[in-house]
Design a protein around this motif. Structure first.
Motif, short mmCIF file in Angstrom:
data_model
loop_
_atom_site.label_atom_id
_atom_site.label_comp_id
_atom_site.label_asym_id
_atom_site.label_seq_id
_atom_site.Cartn_x
_atom_site.Cartn_y
_atom_site.Cartn_z
N ASP A 1 0.83 -1.21 0.00
CA ASP A 1 0.00 0.00 0.00
C ASP A 1 0.86 1.26 0.00
OD1 ASP A 1 -2.29 -1.54 0.03
OD2 ASP A 1 -2.67 -1.26 2.18
N VAL A 2 1.94 1.26 0.77
CA VAL A 2 2.86 2.41 0.80
C VAL A 2 3.44 2.64 -0.58
CG1 VAL A 2 5.09 3.24 1.67
CG2 VAL A 2 3.45 2.21 3.25
N PHE A 3 3.94 1.58 -1.20
CA PHE A 3 4.55 1.74 -2.51
C PHE A 3 3.54 2.24 -3.53
CE2 PHE A 3 6.24 0.42 -6.61
CZ PHE A 3 7.52 0.95 -6.53
N ARG A 4 2.35 1.68 -3.52
CA ARG A 4 1.31 2.13 -4.45
C ARG A 4 0.96 3.60 -4.22
NH1 ARG A 4 -3.54 -1.46 -3.87
NH2 ARG A 4 -4.21 -0.45 -5.78
N LEU A 5 0.88 4.00 -2.97
CA LEU A 5 0.59 5.41 -2.64
C LEU A 5 1.70 6.32 -3.15
CD1 LEU A 5 -1.27 7.43 -1.10
CD2 LEU A 5 0.18 6.99 0.91
N LEU A 6 2.94 5.93 -2.93
CA LEU A 6 4.06 6.76 -3.36
C LEU A 6 4.13 6.88 -4.88
CD1 LEU A 6 6.83 5.74 -0.81
CD2 LEU A 6 5.57 7.91 -0.94
N VAL A 7 3.75 5.83 -5.59
CA VAL A 7 3.72 5.91 -7.06
C VAL A 7 2.73 6.98 -7.50
CG1 VAL A 7 3.06 4.67 -9.16
CG2 VAL A 7 4.52 3.56 -7.46
N LYS A 8 1.60 7.07 -6.81
CA LYS A 8 0.59 8.08 -7.15
C LYS A 8 1.11 9.49 -6.90
CE LYS A 8 -3.24 5.01 -6.24
NZ LYS A 8 -4.34 4.64 -5.34
N TYR A 9 2.06 9.65 -6.02
CA TYR A 9 2.58 10.98 -5.68
C TYR A 9 3.90 11.30 -6.39
CZ TYR A 9 -1.03 12.09 -2.37
OH TYR A 9 -2.25 12.41 -1.81
N GLU A 10 4.26 10.52 -7.37
CA GLU A 10 5.45 10.83 -8.15
C GLU A 10 5.19 12.07 -9.00
OE1 GLU A 10 8.74 9.74 -8.63
OE2 GLU A 10 8.20 9.03 -6.65
N PRO A 11 6.13 12.94 -9.18
CA PRO A 11 7.52 12.86 -8.75
C PRO A 11 7.80 13.57 -7.43
CG PRO A 11 7.34 14.65 -10.30
CD PRO A 11 5.94 14.04 -10.14
N ASP A 12 6.79 14.16 -6.82
CA ASP A 12 7.04 14.98 -5.63
C ASP A 12 7.31 14.18 -4.37
OD1 ASP A 12 6.64 17.31 -7.13
OD2 ASP A 12 4.47 17.17 -6.85
#
Length: 120
Positions: free
Chosen positions: A20-31
């Motif tokens: 879930d963390v990784f998926r969330l961080l992908v959505k917030y790329e590139p910031d």
């Protein structure tokens, strides 16, 4: 990429909170996203989140950068690409009848969005 690196990355993602963390961080790329914001978004205590982020970081799937008083995490998409390519190349062994359908299934989800069009 080596087998051991792939095993470490896949093991890191083989836990629901870390996935879930990784998926969330992908959505917030590139910031990227601050650690506290990640914990709040997923309703996970900050000390537990810290442990999950450490595992992902050791696996090379996230990177961290201090910004003022926060630590901002970003998904390492190059690492994910390496894992996926390793799996495709190793498992398919260059056989298009195996790799072709897998790549076709990925293509529709990864088309660039038209420029100038607002998301709905």
């Amino acid at each position: 990429m080596e087998s051991e690196d792939t095993i470490i990355a896949l093991a890191a993602l083989a836990q629901s909170t870390r996935l879930d963390v990784f998926r969330l961080l992908v959505k917030y790329e590139p910031d990227g996203l601050a650690a506290g914001d990640i914990a709040r978004a997923l309703a996970v205590p900050q000390n537990t989140m810290s442990s999950h982020l450490s595992v992902l970081s050791r696996a090379g799937l996230v990177s961290a950068q201090r910004v003022s008083r926060s630590i901002v995490y970003r998904a390492e998409l190059g690492r994910l690409q390496g894992v996926v390519l390793f799996m495709l190349r190793d498992c398919c062994d260059g056989r298009p009848e195996i790799c072709g359908p897998l790549i076709e299934d990925l293509t529709p989800c990864c088309q660039p969005r038209p420029k100038g069009r607002a998301d709905v």
